[in-house]
Design an enzyme around this catalytic site. Structure first.
Site, PDB file in Angstrom:
ATOM      1  N   HIS A  51      19.945  46.314  48.666  1.00 36.93           N
ATOM      2  CA  HIS A  51      19.397  45.911  47.374  1.00 36.93           C
ATOM      3  C   HIS A  51      18.627  47.057  46.736  1.00 36.93           C
ATOM      4  O   HIS A  51      18.232  48.022  47.394  1.00 36.93           O
ATOM      5  CB  HIS A  51      18.512  44.679  47.533  1.00 36.93           C
ATOM      6  CG  HIS A  51      19.278  43.432  47.837  1.00 36.93           C
ATOM      7  ND1 HIS A  51      18.707  42.186  47.839  1.00 36.93           N
ATOM      8  CD2 HIS A  51      20.592  43.239  48.142  1.00 36.93           C
ATOM      9  CE1 HIS A  51      19.618  41.268  48.133  1.00 36.93           C
ATOM     10  NE2 HIS A  51      20.773  41.889  48.325  1.00 36.93           N
ATOM     11  N   GLU A  53      15.622  47.446  45.527  1.00 38.06           N
ATOM     12  CA  GLU A  53      14.275  47.750  45.999  1.00 38.06           C
ATOM     13  C   GLU A  53      14.307  48.558  47.283  1.00 38.06           C
ATOM     14  O   GLU A  53      13.550  49.528  47.450  1.00 38.06           O
ATOM     15  CB  GLU A  53      13.486  46.461  46.234  1.00 38.06           C
ATOM     16  CG  GLU A  53      13.453  45.510  45.053  1.00 38.06           C
ATOM     17  CD  GLU A  53      14.555  44.465  45.123  1.00 38.06           C
ATOM     18  OE1 GLU A  53      15.732  44.861  45.219  1.00 38.06           O
ATOM     19  OE2 GLU A  53      14.253  43.266  45.069  1.00 38.06           O
ATOM     20  N   CYS A  85      13.936  41.600  50.890  1.00 36.10           N
ATOM     21  CA  CYS A  85      13.317  42.753  50.238  1.00 36.10           C
ATOM     22  C   CYS A  85      11.803  42.634  50.208  1.00 36.10           C
ATOM     23  O   CYS A  85      11.091  43.649  50.191  1.00 36.10           O
ATOM     24  CB  CYS A  85      13.864  42.906  48.817  1.00 36.10           C
ATOM     25  SG  CYS A  85      15.569  43.477  48.765  1.00 36.10           S
ATOM     26  N   ALA A 155      43.555  37.605  20.606  1.00 37.22           N
ATOM     27  CA  ALA A 155      44.112  38.706  19.816  1.00 37.22           C
ATOM     28  C   ALA A 155      45.067  38.078  18.814  1.00 37.22           C
ATOM     29  O   ALA A 155      46.047  37.431  19.198  1.00 37.22           O
ATOM     30  CB  ALA A 155      44.843  39.697  20.716  1.00 37.22           C
ATOM     31  N   SER A 169      55.092  37.649  21.318  1.00 37.95           N
ATOM     32  CA  SER A 169      53.654  37.897  21.214  1.00 37.95           C
ATOM     33  C   SER A 169      53.232  39.277  21.708  1.00 37.95           C
ATOM     34  O   SER A 169      52.056  39.624  21.621  1.00 37.95           O
ATOM     35  CB  SER A 169      52.892  36.834  22.024  1.00 37.95           C
ATOM     36  OG  SER A 169      53.287  36.858  23.382  1.00 37.95           O
ATOM     37  N   TRP A 171      53.564  43.140  20.995  1.00 37.65           N
ATOM     38  CA  TRP A 171      52.113  43.014  21.048  1.00 37.65           C
ATOM     39  C   TRP A 171      51.587  42.737  19.644  1.00 37.65           C
ATOM     40  O   TRP A 171      52.019  43.382  18.684  1.00 37.65           O
ATOM     41  CB  TRP A 171      51.491  44.298  21.578  1.00 37.65           C
ATOM     42  CG  TRP A 171      51.976  44.648  22.946  1.00 37.65           C
ATOM     43  CD1 TRP A 171      52.973  45.510  23.271  1.00 37.65           C
ATOM     44  CD2 TRP A 171      51.467  44.142  24.185  1.00 37.65           C
ATOM     45  NE1 TRP A 171      53.116  45.586  24.629  1.00 37.65           N
ATOM     46  CE2 TRP A 171      52.200  44.753  25.232  1.00 37.65           C
ATOM     47  CE3 TRP A 171      50.466  43.234  24.504  1.00 37.65           C
ATOM     48  CZ2 TRP A 171      51.947  44.475  26.574  1.00 37.65           C
ATOM     49  CZ3 TRP A 171      50.235  42.981  25.841  1.00 37.65           C
ATOM     50  CH2 TRP A 171      50.963  43.596  26.856  1.00 37.65           C
ATOM     51  N   ARG A 185      38.129  42.625  31.095  1.00 34.23           N
ATOM     52  CA  ARG A 185      38.547  42.090  32.392  1.00 34.23           C
ATOM     53  C   ARG A 185      37.728  42.691  33.523  1.00 34.23           C
ATOM     54  O   ARG A 185      37.366  42.004  34.482  1.00 34.23           O
ATOM     55  CB  ARG A 185      40.033  42.360  32.619  1.00 34.23           C
ATOM     56  CG  ARG A 185      40.953  41.556  31.719  1.00 34.23           C
ATOM     57  CD  ARG A 185      42.396  41.966  31.917  1.00 34.23           C
ATOM     58  NE  ARG A 185      43.305  41.258  31.018  1.00 34.23           N
ATOM     59  CZ  ARG A 185      44.596  41.560  30.879  1.00 34.23           C
ATOM     60  NH1 ARG A 185      45.117  42.567  31.572  1.00 34.23           N
ATOM     61  NH2 ARG A 185      45.339  40.873  30.027  1.00 34.23           N
ATOM     62  N   THR A 197      51.153  30.416  28.486  1.00 35.10           N
ATOM     63  CA  THR A 197      50.917  31.848  28.329  1.00 35.10           C
ATOM     64  C   THR A 197      51.508  32.611  29.505  1.00 35.10           C
ATOM     65  O   THR A 197      52.111  33.681  29.327  1.00 35.10           O
ATOM     66  CB  THR A 197      49.400  32.134  28.233  1.00 35.10           C
ATOM     67  OG1 THR A 197      48.881  31.489  27.064  1.00 35.10           O
ATOM     68  CG2 THR A 197      49.123  33.623  28.136  1.00 35.10           C
ATOM     69  N   ASP A 201      54.311  35.119  28.158  1.00 38.87           N
ATOM     70  CA  ASP A 201      53.892  36.518  28.167  1.00 38.87           C
ATOM     71  C   ASP A 201      54.099  37.186  29.519  1.00 38.87           C
ATOM     72  O   ASP A 201      54.148  38.414  29.595  1.00 38.87           O
ATOM     73  CB  ASP A 201      52.409  36.625  27.789  1.00 38.87           C
ATOM     74  CG  ASP A 201      52.144  36.186  26.360  1.00 38.87           C
ATOM     75  OD1 ASP A 201      53.131  35.967  25.625  1.00 38.87           O
ATOM     76  OD2 ASP A 201      50.970  36.050  25.987  1.00 38.87           O
TER      77      ASP A 201
END
Length: 370
Positions: A51, A53, A85, A155, A169, A171, A185, A197, A201
Site C-alpha cells: 500500500h 503508506e 498500514c 458513438a 456500424s 465504423w 476501456r 451488438t 459488430d
C-alpha cells in the site's frame, strides 16, 4: 491553498500512477514530509502489492520520525493481502497523519483513524476529500451501494444513428475516436454489450494496453452466441449473463446445445433473474460488484442503453458524435426502447465536459438527481 492541501495534491498525483492496475482496490497516494521536505512518497501500484503508506514510509526510513504523513484515503486497519498500514504508521513514529477521505467500506470506516488517535498521533481528515472521491468514483459507489459506477458510451452520427438501415456500424466514428475508446476501456474493470451488438459488430472489447483487462460481459439470455464470436477470444475473462429461469427450464440442453458446444468453451455464466421478459440489470450489476468490479463501461446497443437509463443505473454518459448524416427510418439509434411519452418525463443530465477529438465531438454528462 494551504500547506496541507498542497501536499495532498501531490499525494493525489502519485495515486493516479496506479491506474488501472490497483483495482478493485482504490487509487491511493502517500507523501512523508519532515521540516517542509519530502523524505518519502509512494502509491498503490497494483492489486495485491504494498500500500501507498507502506511504500512511502519505507523510503523515508528513519526520517519518518516526527514527520507528517499525507495519505489520500484512510489507512487500512485489518489484514488483507498486506499487513495493516495503521501498525506500520504507528511503528514509524510519525507525529501527524493528514487524510484525504475516510474509507467508505463500512467494515473499516474510521477504524484506522481511531487507532491512530489512540496511539497519540495527531490526525486531520477531510483535506481535498471531494477530489479523492472523484478519483475513485467506482470504489466509493461499490462500497456505499453494492453497485459499480456505470459509464454508458455511445458513438453516433450527428442524426443519432449508430448503424445504417442495413446494419452496418463499422465504423461510425474515426480511428482517433476509437483510440479514445480504448483508453475508456483501460480505465474500466469490465465492458458490457448486448447480444445483438456482439452478433452484429463481433467486437473483441480489448483495451489494447497489454493487460488482462477489462473483463468482458455480454447479455445472452438464451446462450445463442456461437463459440466463434470474438468476444470469447483472447486473455480477458468473458462473463455471460444468462436467464436464470431459462437455465433452469432447459438445463443441459441450453448449456451444451450445438451452437455453444465444446468442453473448453471460454465463458463464465452468471444466472440473472428476469423482469418483464428482460434480464434484471440491477441484479447483474450487483453480481459484478461482488466480483470486484468498481467501474463498468457499457458500449451498447440502443435497447441496453434505454434499459440502463430507464432504471437510473447510469452514472456517466460519454457521447461521441461524428460529422455524418446516416438517416433511415429503420436505422438503429443510440437509445431505443419504449422511450418517454411526455417531455416533462425526460431524463435530465448535467454537462461535465465537452471536447473535440479530430473532426468529432465528445460530450460527457452526469444524470441530474434532483
Amino acid at each position: 491553498m494551504s500547506r496541507d492541501e498542497t501536499w495532498m495534491k501531490r499525494a493525489l498525483a502519485l495515486a493516479e500512477r496506479g491506474r488501472p492496475h490497483a483495482s478493485p482496490n482504490p487509487l491511493v497516494g502517500a507523501v512523508v514530509v519532515r521540516n517542509g521536505k519530502v523524505t518519502g512518497e509512494g502509491y498503490h501500484a497494483y492489486f495485491g502489492g504494498p500500500h501507498a503508506e507502506a511504500v512511502a514510509l519505507r523510503k523515508a526510513g528513519r526520517f519518518a520520525r516526527e514527520a507528517a504523513l499525507y495519505v489520500t484515503l484512510e489507512p487500512c486497519s485489518t489484514w488483507g493481502k498486506t499487513p495493516p498500514c495503521v501498525d506500520t504508521i504507528i511503528g514509524s513514529r510519525v507525529s501527524r497523519v493528514i487524510i484525504g477521505s475516510a474509507d467508505p467500506n463500512p467494515e473499516n470506516y474510521r477504524l484506522g483513524i481511531r487507532q491512530l488517535k489512540k496511539a497519540g498521533i495527531q490526525v486531520r481528515i477531510g483535506v481535498l476529500a471531494q477530489e479523492v472521491q472523484k478519483q475513485n468514483p467506482g470504489f466509493f459507489k461499490r462500497m456505499r451501494t453494492g453497485l459499480p459506477f456505470v459509464t454508458l458510451k455511445m458513438a453516433q452520427s450527428l442524426d443519432g444513428k449508430i448503424a445504417t438501415a442495413g446494419g452496418e456500424s463499422r465504423w461510425v466514428t474515426s480511428e482517433t475516436s476509437r483510440r479514445f475508446v480504448h483508453r475508456l476501456r483501460a480505465e474500466a474493470d469490465a465492458v458490457l454489450v448486448g447480444k445483438n451488438t456482439a452478433l452484429q459488430d463481433n467486437p473483441r472489447l480489448e483495451a489494447k494496453t497489454g493487460d488482462p483487462k477489462p473483463w468482458r460481459v455480454v447479455l445472452d439470455p438464451d446462450l445463442e452466441l456461437p463459440r466463434s464470436a470474438r468476444i470469447f477470444k483472447g486473455a480477458p475473462l468473458t462473463f455471460v449473463a444468462v436467464s436464470e429461469k431459462r437455465l433452469k427450464e432447459k438445463g443441459d440442453r441450453l448449456l451444451f446445445g450445438k451452437k455453444v458446444a465444446g468442453p473448453h468453451f471460454p465463458r463464465i455464466l452468471i444466472p440473472i433473474p428476469e423482469k418483464g421478459n428482460r434480464l434484471e440489470l440491477k441484479a447483474l450489476l450487483r453480481k459484478l460488484a461482488s466480483l470486484g468490479v468498481n467501474h463498468l463501461l457499457v458500449e451498447g446497443g440502443g435497447e441496453v442503453a434505454w434499459s440502463l437509463i430507464h432504471e437510473r443505473l447510469v452514472d456517466r454518459f460519454v457521447w461521441m458524435v461524428a460529422p455524418k448524416i446516416i438517416g433511415g427510418r429503420s436505422a438503429k439509434t443510440s437509445v431505443e426502447g419504449e422511450g418517454i411519452q411526455k417531455l416533462e418525463k425526460a431524463f435530465l443530465l448535467r454537462w461535465e465536459k465537452v471536447s473535440r477529438l479530430g473532426s468529432e465531438w465528445i460530450f460527457e454528462a452526469a444524470p441530474r438527481r434532483d
